[in-house]
Write a protein that holds these residues in place. Structure first.
Motif, PDB file in Angstrom:
ATOM      1  N   ARG A  24       2.585   2.915  11.533  1.00 43.32           N
ATOM      2  CA  ARG A  24       3.644   3.339  10.712  1.00 43.32           C
ATOM      3  C   ARG A  24       4.865   3.923  10.987  1.00 43.32           C
ATOM      4  O   ARG A  24       4.886   3.415  12.574  1.00 43.32           O
ATOM      5  CB  ARG A  24       3.006   5.024  10.130  1.00 43.32           C
ATOM      6  CG  ARG A  24       3.825   5.735   8.573  1.00 43.32           C
ATOM      7  CD  ARG A  24       3.020   7.522   8.683  1.00 43.32           C
ATOM      8  NE  ARG A  24       3.744   8.031   9.873  1.00 43.32           N
ATOM      9  CZ  ARG A  24       4.687   9.071   9.780  1.00 43.32           C
ATOM     10  NH1 ARG A  24       5.367   9.421   8.369  1.00 43.32           N
ATOM     11  NH2 ARG A  24       5.338   9.825  10.563  1.00 43.32           N
ATOM     12  N   GLU A  25       6.098   3.422   9.888  1.00 43.66           N
ATOM     13  CA  GLU A  25       7.709   3.683  10.433  1.00 43.66           C
ATOM     14  C   GLU A  25       7.780   4.841  10.378  1.00 43.66           C
ATOM     15  O   GLU A  25       7.911   5.362   9.590  1.00 43.66           O
ATOM     16  CB  GLU A  25       8.889   2.957   9.504  1.00 43.66           C
ATOM     17  CG  GLU A  25       7.840   1.176   9.321  1.00 43.66           C
ATOM     18  CD  GLU A  25       9.442   0.027   8.742  1.00 43.66           C
ATOM     19  OE1 GLU A  25      10.182   1.220   8.654  1.00 43.66           O
ATOM     20  OE2 GLU A  25       8.900  -0.846   9.206  1.00 43.66           O
ATOM     21  N   THR A  26       8.209   4.865  11.766  1.00 49.24           N
ATOM     22  CA  THR A  26       8.748   6.057  12.049  1.00 49.24           C
ATOM     23  C   THR A  26       9.901   6.602  12.419  1.00 49.24           C
ATOM     24  O   THR A  26      10.488   5.160  13.097  1.00 49.24           O
ATOM     25  CB  THR A  26       7.915   7.627  12.891  1.00 49.24           C
ATOM     26  OG1 THR A  26       8.374   6.603  14.182  1.00 49.24           O
ATOM     27  CG2 THR A  26       6.803   7.306  12.036  1.00 49.24           C
ATOM     28  N   ARG A  27      11.223   7.547  12.709  1.00 46.70           N
ATOM     29  CA  ARG A  27      11.664   8.062  13.263  1.00 46.70           C
ATOM     30  C   ARG A  27      10.999   7.605  15.001  1.00 46.70           C
ATOM     31  O   ARG A  27      10.090   7.986  15.137  1.00 46.70           O
ATOM     32  CB  ARG A  27      13.097   9.416  13.307  1.00 46.70           C
ATOM     33  CG  ARG A  27      12.660   9.787  11.606  1.00 46.70           C
ATOM     34  CD  ARG A  27      13.607  11.144  11.780  1.00 46.70           C
ATOM     35  NE  ARG A  27      14.058  11.504  10.607  1.00 46.70           N
ATOM     36  CZ  ARG A  27      14.734  12.060  10.191  1.00 46.70           C
ATOM     37  NH1 ARG A  27      15.652  12.904  10.819  1.00 46.70           N
ATOM     38  NH2 ARG A  27      14.240  13.021   8.780  1.00 46.70           N
ATOM     39  N   GLN A  28      12.556   7.786  15.243  1.00 40.42           N
ATOM     40  CA  GLN A  28      11.910   8.062  17.218  1.00 40.42           C
ATOM     41  C   GLN A  28      12.902   9.016  17.963  1.00 40.42           C
ATOM     42  O   GLN A  28      14.008   9.268  18.122  1.00 40.42           O
ATOM     43  CB  GLN A  28      12.708   6.674  18.192  1.00 40.42           C
ATOM     44  CG  GLN A  28      11.896   6.156  19.609  1.00 40.42           C
ATOM     45  CD  GLN A  28      12.328   4.821  19.759  1.00 40.42           C
ATOM     46  OE1 GLN A  28      13.317   4.505  20.421  1.00 40.42           O
ATOM     47  NE2 GLN A  28      11.493   4.142  19.857  1.00 40.42           N
ATOM     48  N   ILE A  29      11.780   9.767  18.861  1.00 41.29           N
ATOM     49  CA  ILE A  29      12.552  10.741  20.060  1.00 41.29           C
ATOM     50  C   ILE A  29      12.142  10.020  21.507  1.00 41.29           C
ATOM     51  O   ILE A  29      11.117   9.396  20.950  1.00 41.29           O
ATOM     52  CB  ILE A  29      11.804  12.262  19.623  1.00 41.29           C
ATOM     53  CG1 ILE A  29      10.176  12.115  19.080  1.00 41.29           C
ATOM     54  CG2 ILE A  29      12.194  12.489  17.853  1.00 41.29           C
ATOM     55  CD1 ILE A  29       9.808  13.250  19.264  1.00 41.29           C
ATOM     56  N   VAL A  36       9.149   8.426  21.401  1.00 41.19           N
ATOM     57  CA  VAL A  36       7.771   8.799  21.034  1.00 41.19           C
ATOM     58  C   VAL A  36       8.248   8.337  19.537  1.00 41.19           C
ATOM     59  O   VAL A  36       9.094   9.124  18.859  1.00 41.19           O
ATOM     60  CB  VAL A  36       7.679  10.221  20.700  1.00 41.19           C
ATOM     61  CG1 VAL A  36       6.154  10.280  19.853  1.00 41.19           C
ATOM     62  CG2 VAL A  36       7.003  10.434  22.293  1.00 41.19           C
ATOM     63  N   GLY A  37       7.581   7.115  18.632  1.00 36.55           N
ATOM     64  CA  GLY A  37       7.182   7.026  17.361  1.00 36.55           C
ATOM     65  C   GLY A  37       8.505   5.721  17.368  1.00 36.55           C
ATOM     66  O   GLY A  37       8.850   5.230  18.520  1.00 36.55           O
ATOM     67  N   GLY A  38       8.618   5.104  15.594  1.00 41.67           N
ATOM     68  CA  GLY A  38       9.409   4.013  16.343  1.00 41.67           C
ATOM     69  C   GLY A  38       8.939   3.657  17.025  1.00 41.67           C
ATOM     70  O   GLY A  38      10.205   2.191  17.373  1.00 41.67           O
ATOM     71  N   GLY A  39       7.976   2.617  17.003  1.00 48.73           N
ATOM     72  CA  GLY A  39       7.863   1.690  17.430  1.00 48.73           C
ATOM     73  C   GLY A  39       6.680   2.128  18.678  1.00 48.73           C
ATOM     74  O   GLY A  39       5.896   0.288  19.375  1.00 48.73           O
ATOM     75  N   ALA A  40       7.193   3.002  19.335  1.00 49.75           N
ATOM     76  CA  ALA A  40       7.765   3.056  20.936  1.00 49.75           C
ATOM     77  C   ALA A  40       5.486   3.129  21.166  1.00 49.75           C
ATOM     78  O   ALA A  40       5.083   3.434  20.347  1.00 49.75           O
ATOM     79  CB  ALA A  40       7.953   4.233  21.560  1.00 49.75           C
ATOM     80  N   PRO A  41       4.684   2.670  22.099  1.00 45.53           N
ATOM     81  CA  PRO A  41       3.576   2.833  22.203  1.00 45.53           C
ATOM     82  C   PRO A  41       3.046   4.011  22.120  1.00 45.53           C
ATOM     83  O   PRO A  41       3.698   5.404  22.656  1.00 45.53           O
ATOM     84  CB  PRO A  41       3.561   1.941  23.951  1.00 45.53           C
ATOM     85  CG  PRO A  41       4.914   1.629  24.055  1.00 45.53           C
ATOM     86  CD  PRO A  41       6.283   2.099  23.282  1.00 45.53           C
ATOM     87  N   VAL A  42       1.420   4.248  21.730  1.00 46.02           N
ATOM     88  CA  VAL A  42       1.142   5.475  21.841  1.00 46.02           C
ATOM     89  C   VAL A  42       1.267   6.122  22.707  1.00 46.02           C
ATOM     90  O   VAL A  42       0.271   5.716  24.038  1.00 46.02           O
ATOM     91  CB  VAL A  42       0.182   5.475  20.829  1.00 46.02           C
ATOM     92  CG1 VAL A  42      -0.497   7.444  21.004  1.00 46.02           C
ATOM     93  CG2 VAL A  42       0.255   4.979  19.585  1.00 46.02           C
ATOM     94  N   SER A  43       1.848   6.982  23.158  1.00 48.09           N
ATOM     95  CA  SER A  43       1.264   8.237  24.203  1.00 48.09           C
ATOM     96  C   SER A  43       0.520   9.070  24.152  1.00 48.09           C
ATOM     97  O   SER A  43      -0.185   9.476  23.743  1.00 48.09           O
ATOM     98  CB  SER A  43       2.801   9.011  24.358  1.00 48.09           C
ATOM     99  OG  SER A  43       3.302   9.669  23.780  1.00 48.09           O
TER     100      SER A  43
END
Ligand code: SF4
Length: 389
Positions: A24-29, A36-43
């Motif tokens: 799912r597309e999200t903002r990134q923090i 976290v989010g925005g396509g980053a690997p799930v932590s």
């Protein structure tokens, strides 16, 4: 016994099914350098079980979680003395530290001042009915420091008005609580928010996150709360977290177990690996060093990292600052060193092999890592083609 490895695809058709689920597309923090989010690997997150104000014990547990592969660690802040310890913990920890705040907005402010990477607040108990001013103050402070906030709702502490409105702890009530809090922070121009809406029942939890995912583009922190002891807790978490991740929902996860938190990390990584959301490569981890450290852990870890460049198979190498707790804390790593004054104990799968002089640590680790990497490649059928044939 050798760890079983996923069957590698050999045809394009097979390879297509080895792709991880679309996200799912999200903002990134940014949580202290972990996106976290925005396509980053799930932590993968976990939480210490120490008294946070016992700085050495907390750092030692963070060392064990780091060696097990955690990405982000949360610490509880139930008392002033815990808030007072945060600066020392945040400064030394080798993974980003999140402070977990309930009831006391002042502890959230202290945590932000102390330099934590993120603050978790619970809308159910951080403000009195109708008075949202303290959440706004926290939002302002977090923005100034450039750190995100997690709005962590859970069924056990939902506001009364929502329980009445929705007829109890329902997905709608949990999501409304979270979105109300998001709106308060948006009001003060704060948007670096992650959200969790945990529930102890995996099926209710799944429905709740699905509902939330439809209403927001903030990254989501997944978890089944109070999941139970290791066996049943892992099962419930795998169902709840795994189902959502398979649907592309979820950006960071925590498996909550009534067990050693290292087990939470192992379970979390297992869930990600099952869905092809994590393929481990070389991972050099180091302890945060505490009062027991007898070497400069950071420099040693850097030199080990340089020495192991080029290794491309899943291998975790731990660099620990002392021989007292280092071997125990590194037990989940494949290879490691517990360094003491002028020497280092070399560990393989948590077992001490022998001791070498400090000057030989890097060379010895490189030797063993190369050997282990060759074994892994051979196990995967990636060795010398002539030999395989
Ligand atoms: Fe653990 Fe020793 Fe490192 Fe302290 S110095 S965190 S006890 S390995």
């Amino acid at each position: 016994m050798a760890k079983s490895l996923p069957v590698l695809p050999t045809t394009p058709q097979q390879a297509a099914h080895h792709q991880p689920p679309a996200r799912r597309e999200t903002r990134q923090i940014d949580v202290g350098g972990v996106a976290v989010g925005g396509g980053a690997p799930v932590s993968v997150q976990s939480m210490t079980t120490t008294q946070t104000h016992d700085v050495n014990a907390t750092l030692q547990q963070i060392a064990a979680l780091n060696a097990a592969g955690v990405d982000i660690v949360r610490v509880a802040v139930p008392r002033q003395e815990d808030a007072d310890a945060l600066a020392a913990i945040a400064a030394k920890s080798t993974v980003p530290v999140v402070s977990d705040i309930h009831f006391q907005w002042k502890y959230a402010m202290a945590a932000i001042d102390a330099g934590v990477a993120k603050v978790r607040i619970n809308p159910g108990n951080i403000h009195k009915a109708g008075d949202t001013s303290k959440v706004k103050v926290i939002g302002d402070a977090a923005r100034e420091r450039g750190i995100p906030i997690r709005i962590g709702v859970n069924g056990g502490s939902l506001e009364k008005r929502l329980l009445v409105k929705h007829g109890g702890v329902t997905p709608e009530a949990l999501v409304e609580s979270a979105m109300d809090e998001v709106a308060i922070l948006h009001d003060v121009g704060f948007g670096d928010i992650a959200i969790s809406v945990k529930h102890s029942d995996p099926w209710v939890m799944i429905q709740t996150y699905r509902l939330l995912a439809d209403q927001t583009d903030h990254p989501l922190h997944l978890g089944v709360t109070e999941a139970g002891p290791k066996g049943t807790g892992t099962l419930k978490s795998a169902v709840g977290i795994g189902t959502l991740l398979a649907e592309g929902i979820g950006d960071t996860i925590r498996v909550s177990l009534s067990a050693d938190p290292v087990e939470e990390v192992k379970a979390g990584i297992g869930i990600l690996e099952s869905l092809h959301l994590r393929e481990r490569g070389l991972d050099v981890v180091s302890c945060p060093s505490c009062g027991r450290a007898e070497v400069d852990v950071y420099t040693l870890a850097e030199n080990v990292q340089k020495g192991l460049e080029g290794i491309d198979v899943p291998l975790r190498v731990a660099v620990m600052g002392c021989v007292v707790n280092g071997p125990g804390e590194a037990r989940e790593a494949d290879l490691g060193v517990a360094a003491g004054k002028g020497k280092g104990q070399i560990l393989k799968k948590g077992e001490v092999l022998f001791t070498v002089a400090e000057d030989d640590i890097v060379e010895t680790l490189v030797h063993f890592a190369t050997e282990m990497a060759d074994e892994i490649r051979a196990e995967r059928g990636e060795g010398d083609p002539a030999v395989i044939a």
